[in-house]
Design a protein around this motif. Structure first.
Motif, PDB file in Angstrom:
ATOM      1  N   ILE A 108       0.828  -1.205   0.000  1.00 48.72           N
ATOM      2  CA  ILE A 108       0.000   0.000   0.000  1.00 48.72           C
ATOM      3  C   ILE A 108       0.861   1.254   0.000  1.00 48.72           C
ATOM      4  O   ILE A 108       0.542   2.244  -0.663  1.00 48.72           O
ATOM      5  CB  ILE A 108      -0.940  -0.012   1.216  1.00 48.72           C
ATOM      6  CG1 ILE A 108      -2.022  -1.078   1.021  1.00 48.72           C
ATOM      7  CG2 ILE A 108      -1.577   1.363   1.456  1.00 48.72           C
ATOM      8  CD1 ILE A 108      -2.968  -1.216   2.188  1.00 48.72           C
ATOM      9  N   ASP A 109       1.959   1.220   0.736  1.00 41.41           N
ATOM     10  CA  ASP A 109       2.853   2.382   0.864  1.00 41.41           C
ATOM     11  C   ASP A 109       4.291   1.869   0.828  1.00 41.41           C
ATOM     12  O   ASP A 109       4.733   1.192   1.762  1.00 41.41           O
ATOM     13  CB  ASP A 109       2.568   3.105   2.180  1.00 41.41           C
ATOM     14  CG  ASP A 109       3.433   4.344   2.374  1.00 41.41           C
ATOM     15  OD1 ASP A 109       4.306   4.608   1.534  1.00 41.41           O
ATOM     16  OD2 ASP A 109       3.219   5.049   3.387  1.00 41.41           O
ATOM     17  N   THR A 110       5.018   2.176  -0.227  1.00 43.04           N
ATOM     18  CA  THR A 110       6.392   1.672  -0.362  1.00 43.04           C
ATOM     19  C   THR A 110       7.304   2.177   0.747  1.00 43.04           C
ATOM     20  O   THR A 110       8.345   1.567   1.017  1.00 43.04           O
ATOM     21  CB  THR A 110       6.974   2.079  -1.727  1.00 43.04           C
ATOM     22  OG1 THR A 110       6.849   3.508  -1.891  1.00 43.04           O
ATOM     23  CG2 THR A 110       6.241   1.381  -2.862  1.00 43.04           C
ATOM     24  N   ASP A 111       6.931   3.271   1.398  1.00 35.66           N
ATOM     25  CA  ASP A 111       7.734   3.793   2.511  1.00 35.66           C
ATOM     26  C   ASP A 111       7.406   3.102   3.834  1.00 35.66           C
ATOM     27  O   ASP A 111       8.099   3.328   4.829  1.00 35.66           O
ATOM     28  CB  ASP A 111       7.507   5.302   2.659  1.00 35.66           C
ATOM     29  CG  ASP A 111       8.058   6.082   1.469  1.00 35.66           C
ATOM     30  OD1 ASP A 111       9.073   5.647   0.897  1.00 35.66           O
ATOM     31  OD2 ASP A 111       7.453   7.119   1.111  1.00 35.66           O
ATOM     32  N   MET A 112       6.344   2.300   3.858  1.00 37.63           N
ATOM     33  CA  MET A 112       5.937   1.565   5.064  1.00 37.63           C
ATOM     34  C   MET A 112       5.842   2.491   6.283  1.00 37.63           C
ATOM     35  O   MET A 112       6.397   2.235   7.351  1.00 37.63           O
ATOM     36  CB  MET A 112       6.899   0.403   5.330  1.00 37.63           C
ATOM     37  CG  MET A 112       6.972  -0.597   4.192  1.00 37.63           C
ATOM     38  SD  MET A 112       8.198  -1.908   4.455  1.00 37.63           S
ATOM     39  CE  MET A 112       7.460  -2.835   5.802  1.00 37.63           C
ATOM     40  N   ILE A 113       5.114   3.582   6.106  1.00 38.95           N
ATOM     41  CA  ILE A 113       4.992   4.593   7.159  1.00 38.95           C
ATOM     42  C   ILE A 113       4.284   4.027   8.387  1.00 38.95           C
ATOM     43  O   ILE A 113       3.336   3.244   8.285  1.00 38.95           O
ATOM     44  CB  ILE A 113       4.218   5.820   6.631  1.00 38.95           C
ATOM     45  CG1 ILE A 113       5.004   6.497   5.494  1.00 38.95           C
ATOM     46  CG2 ILE A 113       3.936   6.827   7.736  1.00 38.95           C
ATOM     47  CD1 ILE A 113       6.356   7.025   5.901  1.00 38.95           C
ATOM     48  N   LEU A 114       4.761   4.433   9.560  1.00 37.35           N
ATOM     49  CA  LEU A 114       4.168   4.037  10.832  1.00 37.35           C
ATOM     50  C   LEU A 114       3.185   5.116  11.272  1.00 37.35           C
ATOM     51  O   LEU A 114       3.530   6.304  11.315  1.00 37.35           O
ATOM     52  CB  LEU A 114       5.256   3.856  11.884  1.00 37.35           C
ATOM     53  CG  LEU A 114       4.824   3.377  13.271  1.00 37.35           C
ATOM     54  CD1 LEU A 114       4.158   2.004  13.191  1.00 37.35           C
ATOM     55  CD2 LEU A 114       6.019   3.345  14.218  1.00 37.35           C
ATOM     56  N   PHE A 115       1.946   4.707  11.606  1.00 37.58           N
ATOM     57  CA  PHE A 115       0.887   5.634  11.992  1.00 37.58           C
ATOM     58  C   PHE A 115       0.436   5.372  13.425  1.00 37.58           C
ATOM     59  O   PHE A 115       0.582   4.262  13.939  1.00 37.58           O
ATOM     60  CB  PHE A 115      -0.321   5.489  11.060  1.00 37.58           C
ATOM     61  CG  PHE A 115      -0.065   5.896   9.640  1.00 37.58           C
ATOM     62  CD1 PHE A 115      -0.258   7.209   9.222  1.00 37.58           C
ATOM     63  CD2 PHE A 115       0.366   4.967   8.706  1.00 37.58           C
ATOM     64  CE1 PHE A 115      -0.020   7.580   7.913  1.00 37.58           C
ATOM     65  CE2 PHE A 115       0.603   5.332   7.395  1.00 37.58           C
ATOM     66  CZ  PHE A 115       0.411   6.640   6.998  1.00 37.58           C
ATOM     67  N   ALA A 116      -0.170   6.391  14.026  1.00 39.08           N
ATOM     68  CA  ALA A 116      -0.735   6.245  15.372  1.00 39.08           C
ATOM     69  C   ALA A 116      -2.006   7.077  15.478  1.00 39.08           C
ATOM     70  O   ALA A 116      -2.065   8.206  14.977  1.00 39.08           O
ATOM     71  CB  ALA A 116       0.266   6.702  16.435  1.00 39.08           C
ATOM     72  N   SER A 117      -3.028   6.503  16.110  1.00 36.93           N
ATOM     73  CA  SER A 117      -4.225   7.256  16.479  1.00 36.93           C
ATOM     74  C   SER A 117      -4.047   7.709  17.913  1.00 36.93           C
ATOM     75  O   SER A 117      -3.973   6.870  18.826  1.00 36.93           O
ATOM     76  CB  SER A 117      -5.471   6.371  16.364  1.00 36.93           C
ATOM     77  OG  SER A 117      -5.852   6.185  15.036  1.00 36.93           O
ATOM     78  N   THR A 118      -3.952   9.010  18.116  1.00 34.37           N
ATOM     79  CA  THR A 118      -3.758   9.537  19.463  1.00 34.37           C
ATOM     80  C   THR A 118      -5.099   9.725  20.151  1.00 34.37           C
ATOM     81  O   THR A 118      -6.156   9.703  19.515  1.00 34.37           O
ATOM     82  CB  THR A 118      -2.999  10.872  19.434  1.00 34.37           C
ATOM     83  OG1 THR A 118      -3.802  11.861  18.778  1.00 34.37           O
ATOM     84  CG2 THR A 118      -1.673  10.719  18.693  1.00 34.37           C
TER      85      THR A 118
END
Length: 411
Positions: free
Chosen positions: A380-390
């Protein structure tokens, strides 16, 4: 002469002060703080989900806040993944989940009118949302939804005799109706302690962790669910006795190792695993209360992986509890938890971490309670970004901004 001497003394004093303060940890930490970004996805967002769950190459990532559904991924016109608004189910979106066939949403309707909570599902082929029916219609108020493998679990509550009672419903694959799950144990009433906090699948069995009522194991839906409790042996009056302990579990996850190890985290930060149908207490611990947020992070172009776990600030002050929100990291490999390793703060390990600076972690996401954390798949994202719901400051991510890698709100 005295004036020149005084000037020289003041100069050296000022120079010494500047050099000392620049090396002070507090001033250094301040120098690493970043300008906050106005979040695109505001408030207290839901968890993240991939739909279709079994096809990341043709899927997108989803999250919601309020009544808006957001979707993240690429398309033929964009090389990089980006956010856009998805087709919302209607009402306030409380939680989302996904299986191979459907994207699900737990929604509240206009509470000023009827205060109903419904479960809706989105069919990618028809591009429509529909309300889930079946046994759930004869129950109380839907509270949570969780997906594992290709099954959706719904927890609903009723209030009677000054206590809450819970029922569990499930929908397998492309079934159109929900079915109530039977609990096979003699004490089959799910009291207030039986609130479900998550679901996981190990390739054979499903596991549902609860708030202080053990873990429900399902091998065959037609046979119902049985309760697994944490048991250990202790010596009392020089006699070995089996002790059953009720643990307040706040999260569950499949480590995706060679053994499909199911890991549980308790509210107090202690870690447990399920192997061969037995709950085992591990030696690792957060050292803080756990929010229940769990995720697997993998380093790009590497097999190296970390288990990430959200933590909550302590109620009492210590020398190291200034900003103790955010999350912690634990090394895992093909065998599960790496022997001899324990949770550490991001940036403290020189070998493997999600961030490059522990101080910058403290000044950014470390200040925020994290409800959910999720890494975008490479498909889905070649950068494999890390996300968080605060908890209240929207969706954050760790990515390069202005030439620096940093945690900040998603734009």
């Amino acid at each position: 002469m005295r004036k020149n001497l005084l000037k020289r003394c003041l100069f050296y004093f000022a120079l010494t002060f500047i050099l000392c303060t620049c090396n002070d940890p507090i001033f250094y930490a301040i120098s690493l703080e970043v300008e906050p970004i106005e979040p695109r996805i505001k408030g207290a967002p839901t968890n993240f989900a991939i739909y279709p769950a079994n096809d990341p190459a043709n899927a997108r990532m989803y999250v919601a806040s309020g009544g808006t559904l957001y979707t993240y991924g690429k398309d033929p016109e964009h090389e990089k993944a980006f956010w856009r608004n998805g087709k919302a189910p209607g009402g306030k979106i409380l939680q989302i989940a996904s299986t191979n066939e459907y994207l699900y949403a737990l929604c509240s309707t206009d509470q000023n009118v009827d205060g109903k909570i419904v479960v809706r599902r989105f069919d990618g082929s028809t591009q429509k949302w529909e309300v889930i029916g079946g046994d759930i219609n004869n129950s109380g108020r839907a509270q949570n939804i969780f997906a594992a493998n290709d099954t959706l679990f719904i927890m609903a509550s009723t209030y009677s005799d000054n206590n809450f009672f819970y029922d569990i419903f499930y929908i397998n694959g492309d079934e159109t109706e929900s079915t109530k799950l039977t609990i096979t144990d003699a004490d089959s009433n799910l009291s207030g302690a039986g609130k479900i906090n998550g679901a996981a699948y190990n390739g054979v069995s499903y596991f549902l962790c609860t708030w202080n009522r053990g873990v429900y194991r399902i091998d065959d839906f037609s046979a119902g669910a049985s309760i697994l409790n944490y048991q250990y042996t202790k010596i009392e009056d020089e006699v070995e006795i089996e002790v059953t302990e009720n643990i307040t579990f706040s999260g569950i996850i499949n480590l995706r190792d060679n053994n499909n190890t199911i890991l549980l985290i308790a509210r107090n930060g202690n870690v447990y695993t399920i192997k061969d149908g037995i709950i085992k207490k591990e030696t690792v611990s957060l050292g803080r209360n756990a929010t229940g947020a769990l995720a697997i992070w993998q380093k790009k172009d590497s097999p190296d992986r970390l288990l990430l776990a959200g933590r909550q600030d302590t109620l009492s002050y210590t020398v190291d509890s200034g900003y103790t929100y955010g999350y912690m990291e634990l090394e895992i490999d093909a065998g599960g938890i790496v022997v001899g390793k324990n949770f550490v703060e991001p940036g403290k390990s020189a070998l493997l971490s999600t961030v490059g600076s522990n101080e910058r972690y403290h000044s950014t996401i470390g200040k925020n309670p994290v409800n959910y954390i999720f890494q975008a798949p490479e498909e889905i994202d070649t950068d494999m970004i890390l996300f968080a719901s605060t908890q209240k400051n929207g969706v954050w991510s760790y990515r390069t901004r202005g030439g620096d890698d940093q945690w900040n709100a998603e734009e």
